[in-house]
Design an enzyme around this catalytic site. Structure first.
Site, PDB file in Angstrom:
ATOM      1  N   ASN A 102       7.271   7.410  -4.197  1.00  0.00           N
ATOM      2  CA  ASN A 102       7.615   7.765  -2.837  1.00  0.00           C
ATOM      3  C   ASN A 102       8.780   6.927  -2.305  1.00  0.00           C
ATOM      4  O   ASN A 102       9.916   7.390  -2.292  1.00  0.00           O
ATOM      5  CB  ASN A 102       6.375   7.629  -1.949  1.00  0.00           C
ATOM      6  CG  ASN A 102       6.517   8.360  -0.635  1.00  0.00           C
ATOM      7  OD1 ASN A 102       7.621   8.599  -0.175  1.00  0.00           O
ATOM      8  ND2 ASN A 102       5.411   8.726  -0.030  1.00  0.00           N
ATOM      9  N   ASP A 103       8.502   5.707  -1.925  1.00  0.00           N
ATOM     10  CA  ASP A 103       9.549   4.900  -1.299  1.00  0.00           C
ATOM     11  C   ASP A 103      10.761   4.696  -2.196  1.00  0.00           C
ATOM     12  O   ASP A 103      11.884   4.614  -1.711  1.00  0.00           O
ATOM     13  CB  ASP A 103       8.976   3.538  -0.898  1.00  0.00           C
ATOM     14  CG  ASP A 103       7.906   3.682   0.180  1.00  0.00           C
ATOM     15  OD1 ASP A 103       7.986   4.659   0.939  1.00  0.00           O
ATOM     16  OD2 ASP A 103       7.009   2.824   0.245  1.00  0.00           O
ATOM     17  N   VAL A 104      10.545   4.629  -3.517  1.00  0.00           N
ATOM     18  CA  VAL A 104      11.656   4.312  -4.418  1.00  0.00           C
ATOM     19  C   VAL A 104      12.625   5.481  -4.572  1.00  0.00           C
ATOM     20  O   VAL A 104      13.656   5.335  -5.206  1.00  0.00           O
ATOM     21  CB  VAL A 104      11.157   3.878  -5.810  1.00  0.00           C
ATOM     22  CG1 VAL A 104      10.339   2.594  -5.705  1.00  0.00           C
ATOM     23  CG2 VAL A 104      10.358   4.963  -6.482  1.00  0.00           C
TER      24      VAL A 104
END
Lengths: 100, 464
Positions: free
Chosen positions: B389-391
């Protein structure tokens, strides 16, 4: 061991540690952290010497806890590192097989 | 205990410690390259074995039985847990074993300090310093373990947290200074209070740190334990402990910096900022989430020229690495170029994802890290995001107000199509909405990564 000799050891060991790690690929970061976790398990040796010199029940109790924790560090560190690195071997072998 | 004269025994022990230290360094060196990595742990293990065995010859050793019993209990418990635990749980196990090492270093100091014998000032300072670092590493690592294991859910945060922690640390240092002033022969209550404060400091420092930052913290505590071991090694005049401890201290510090850098956070930021809290307000993202069904996703993958797979923690928790690799093998057989793109902090630790993929048998050369593979997204037909997700969140490039702004990300949004396998509609670990999921060329495949992988395999097979 005199203080100044110990200081030299501190310094040289610090540079060694820095150098050893500086060119490590990202894929080995976790195994390497685990491996260095194992290496500081050498505290076991100190904990053994400390418990070996313990006299009062209080000293013995503290020493016992120390050795127990250190043994956990050594064995746990070894097992987890070995398990992680084991996987790298199998992947490399498979690759060799795959290219044949 | 030994037939040799005491001085000769002493020489022998020192010689063996020297060899052990050498083996540790060689072992660590080998562990830092993929080829020799497996041999590395064996070398280091050999060093540990000879150092442990020779220590039984230490002149004047008592309590042999107690020592053996303690080694047996600690060793068997660690062996059992280390063999049993799943690969995804490895990070917290490393935290646990590391905490034990820190606790052992603190115990050595504790035993030295409760004896009530005066110690020279240099060893006293190092004993006390090592005790603080070791105790903080011990209790802090246990909290890190509990957090990653899911035993502690919420991060404890309150108003004057920094102030409370500072006061606690200062009080610990003050008591430690007092003990040094008394030449390491302080009364029992003082030593007990000193350790209680140090342990409490470790707990309170670690509690507010969010789960996403835990790998950095574990790595930091790993370095701390090394340092504590080196300091206690000085107190015991044990060169093997000084060298091994210091090497780990330095290596661990560098590793911690590398990790923090990969997340674009400074170490101070990790330790003293309440990451995640400010992120919760989040920004509204325009667009809608567009679902896709398995059959369409399978067609997209099977007829692509090039697929880049971005695995994340979601793949790890679902234990889906084997299914995903099976799917990729099917695609490769169909002539699709498949590569894995690994973000440095994918999973819970740097390299964690590589370990999991290696477990599934993914060959080395299909795995690319951020710098190496990021340019390839532009030529990829499909970026398959599995539980990451965040990456892959493009706001890290664009939105200056985002807490992850500036973090290097995988440019999955530049691929022609993006398929995201995701369990639900929730935000990522940092609590930030992911703009990637709302892009026009993104399709969401909802479901557990393991199940979605199995269904995709069936669907791709059904195409023939």
């Amino acid at each position: 061991m005199t203080g100044i000799v110990a200081l030299y050891i501190f310094m040289l060991a610090a540079f060694t540690g820095y150098e050893v790690i500086s060119r490590v690929p990202v894929i080995l970061h976790t195994p390497l952290m685990s491996g260095s976790n194992f290496v500081h398990g050498i505290v076991l040796v100190g904990a053994m010497v400390a418990l070996g010199a313990a006299q009062t029940p209080l000293e013995k109790t503290i020493g016992f806890i120390g050795v127990l924790l250190a043994a956990g560090n050594v064995v746990g560190g070894y097992v987890s590192t070995e398990r992680m690195l084991e996987m790298f071997k199998s992947s490399q072998d498979k690759r060799k097989g795959g290219r044949a | 205990m030994s037939a040799l004269s005491p001085s000769l025994t002493h020489e022998l022990i020192q010689a063996v410690y020297f060899i052990a230290a050498l083996l540790f360094i060689v072992g660590l060196k080998r562990m830092s390259s993929p080829k020799g990595a497996r041999g590395g742990i064996v070398w280091a293990g050999l060093g540990m074995l000879i150092a442990g065995l020779i220590t039984f010859l230490w002149p004047g050793m008592r309590n042999d039985i107690l020592i053996l019993v303690a080694i047996f209990i600690g060793g068997v418990a660690a062996w059992w847990s280390g063999k049993r635990v799943s690969m995804t749980a490895m990070p917290q196990m490393v935290a646990l074993y590391n905490g034990m090492g820190g606790g052992a270093a603190a115990a050595i100091a504790g035993q030295e300090l409760v004896r009530g014998q005066p110690i020279a000032s240099a060893p006293a300072v190092l004993a006390v310093t090592g005790a603080i670092i070791g105790a903080v590493s011990f209790s802090g690592s246990l909290i890190a373990f509990a957090k990653l294991q899911g035993l502690i859910g919420k991060s404890l945060r309150y108003g004057a947290q920094q102030a409370v922690n500072s006061v606690l640390l200062l009080a610990t240092l003050a008591l430690g200074g007092w003990i040094v002033a008394l030449h390491g022969a302080g009364p029992l209550w003082m030593v007990s209070a000193f350790f209680a404060l140090a342990l409490a400091a470790g707990i309170l420092i670690t509690l507010p740190i969010g789960g996403a930052d835990m790998p950095v913290v574990i790595s930091l505590y790993n370095a701390c334990t090394g340092l504590a071991v080196a300091f206690e090694g000085f107190v015991l005049a044990n060169a093997a402990m000084i060298i091994a401890g210091m090497v780990v201290g330095a290596a661990g510090t560098l590793l911690t910096q590398l990790m923090a850098k990969a997340m674009n956070r400074s170490l101070a930021n990790v330790l003293f900022s309440n990451f995640g809290e400010s992120a919760l307000q989040g920004t509204e993202v325009a667009g809608t989430l567009k679902p896709i069904d398995t059959a369409d996703a399978a067609v997209m993958l099977a007829y692509a020229q090039k697929v880049l797979v971005v695995p994340g923690y979601g793949m790890a928790v679902a234990q889906a690495q084997h299914k995903i690799w099976e799917l990729c093998q099917l695609l490769i057989e169909r002539g699709v170029t498949v590569r894995f793109a690994i973000h440095p902090v994918a999973g819970r630790m740097p390299g964690h994802m590589n370990v999991l993929l290696a477990e599934a048998g993914v060959p080395y050369d299909l795995i690319g890290d951020l710098e190496e593979i990021n340019g390839e997204f532009e030529t990829a037909d499909v970026a398959l995001i599995i539980g990451a997700n965040d990456v892959v969140n493009p706001v890290a490039r664009t939105d200056k107000s985002s807490p992850i702004y500036g973090m290097p990300i995988l440019n999955a949004d530049r691929a022609k199509n993006v398929i995201v396998i995701k369990r639900g509609k929730g935000a990522g670990f940092s609590g930030i909405e992911n703009a990637l999921f709302y892009l026009d060329n993104t399709r969401m495949l909802y479901g557990d990564a393991q199940k979605a992988g199995a269904e995709l395999i069936q669907a791709v097979k059904a195409l023939d």
